[in-house]
Design a protein around this motif. Structure first.
Motif: not given
Length: 250
Positions: A165-169, A187-193, A195-202
Motif C-alpha cells: 500500500a506504500q513503499l515504506a512496507l 519524491p517519487f509518486e506511488y499509487v495502488c488500486w 483501495e485496500g486490495e492493491c492489485a495494481s500500482y503505478a
C-alpha cells in the motif's frame, strides 16, 4: 679643389677651415674675400651677412637647420663636425623599441580576441552537450531506482498476493532503503488500486520540470518513448509505459 673664387657659391669646406684654423663660418677675409663686386649670395654682404644665413654641415657642406649634434639630413653625421655616435652592441633605437612595443600590444590584443572567439565557439558546442549529458544521467539514475522499487514490489506481491500500500512496507525485507527521490531530487509518486486490495500500482517521476502531466494514471497508457526531458517517467505494474527514448525498458 676649393680656392678663394669658390666663395661665390658657399663657404670653404671643413678641411680648408681646419687647415687655416678658422671657424666653420669662415669670417677671415684672407680665406674668403668679402668683395661685393665678385661675390654672390649671402657672401655678397660679407662674412657678417653669411653668419646670419642658414648654416652649413661641417662634414658635407650642405645646408643644415642648425649646427649642433643633430644629424645632418644629407650625410647623417652631426652637423657640428663631431664624430657620429656609435650605438652599443645589443642596443635598440628608441623608435624601433617603441615600434616593437606597439607590435607586442597589437599582437596581445589580437590574440585575446582570437582566444575569446575560440572559447565562444567551444562553449556554444560544449555547453548544450554537457546539459544534455547531465539530463540523460538523471534519467538513467531515475529509471535505475524505479527498477529497484519495481523488483521489490513484485517480490512483495509473490509473498503477500498484493502490492504494498506504500513503499515504506518494502523495507527492510525487500529493500534496505527505498530511494527517496528521482534524479531531479523530486519524491517519487506511488499509487495502488483498488483501495485496500492493491492489485495494481503505478510509480511515477515528474521529470526535469518536476510537474506531472496527468492526474489519472490511465492517461499514461499510450505514452511510449519520449525525447523531452520534461516528460514524466511512468511504470505501471512492473512495466515502463512512458520512458526516455533509447532506454532499456525490459
Amino acid at each position: 679643389m676649393w680656392d678663394r673664387h669658390s666663395c661665390l657659391s658657399g663657404p670653404p669646406p671643413r678641411s680648408i677651415l681646419q687647415t687655416s684654423g678658422r671657424s666653420v663660418h669662415g669670417t677671415d677675409k684672407s680665406v674668403c674675400p668679402t668683395s661685393k663686386v665678385n661675390a654672390v649670395g649671402p657672401w655678397a654682404q660679407g662674412p657678417e651677412r653669411y653668419n646670419n644665413a642658414m648654416p652649413y654641415c661641417a662634414n658635407c657642406g650642405s645646408f643644415a637647420s642648425e649646427v649642433s649634434y643633430a644629424a645632418c639630413p644629407s650625410c647623417g653625421n652631426p652637423s657640428n663636425g663631431a664624430p657620429r655616435p656609435v650605438m652599443p652592441v645589443g642596443a635598440v633605437p628608441r623608435s624601433s623599441s617603441g615600434s616593437k612595443a606597439l607590435l607586442w600590444v597589437i599582437g596581445i590584443v589580437v590574440g585575446l580576441f582570437v582566444l575569446l572567439a575560440v572559447a565562444g565557439i567551444v562553449a556554444a558546442i560544449a555547453i548544450p552537450n554537457f546539459i544534455t549529458a547531465t539530463e540523460r544521467a538523471k534519467q538513467k539514475r531515475t529509471m535505475a531506482d524505479m527498477r529497484s522499487i519495481m523488483t521489490a514490489a513484485e517480490t512483495y506481491k509473490l509473498d503477500t498476493k498484493h502490492y504494498p500500500a506504500q513503499l515504506a512496507l518494502l523495507t527492510p525485507t525487500y529493500l534496505r532503503a527505498v530511494p527517496a527521490s528521482d534524479g531531479w531530487m523530486q519524491p517519487f509518486e506511488y499509487v495502488c488500486w483498488p483501495e485496500g486490495e492493491c492489485a495494481s500500482y503505478a510509480l511515477l517521476s515528474g521529470g526535469k520540470d518536476r510537474q506531472f502531466e496527468h492526474t489519472e494514471v490511465d492517461e499514461y497508457a499510450n505514452g511510449g518513448a519520449t525525447t523531452n526531458f520534461d516528460r514524466d517517467i511512468v511504470c505501471i505494474d512492473g512495466k515502463f509505459v512512458q520512458y526516455p527514448q533509447g532506454s532499456s525498458v525490459e
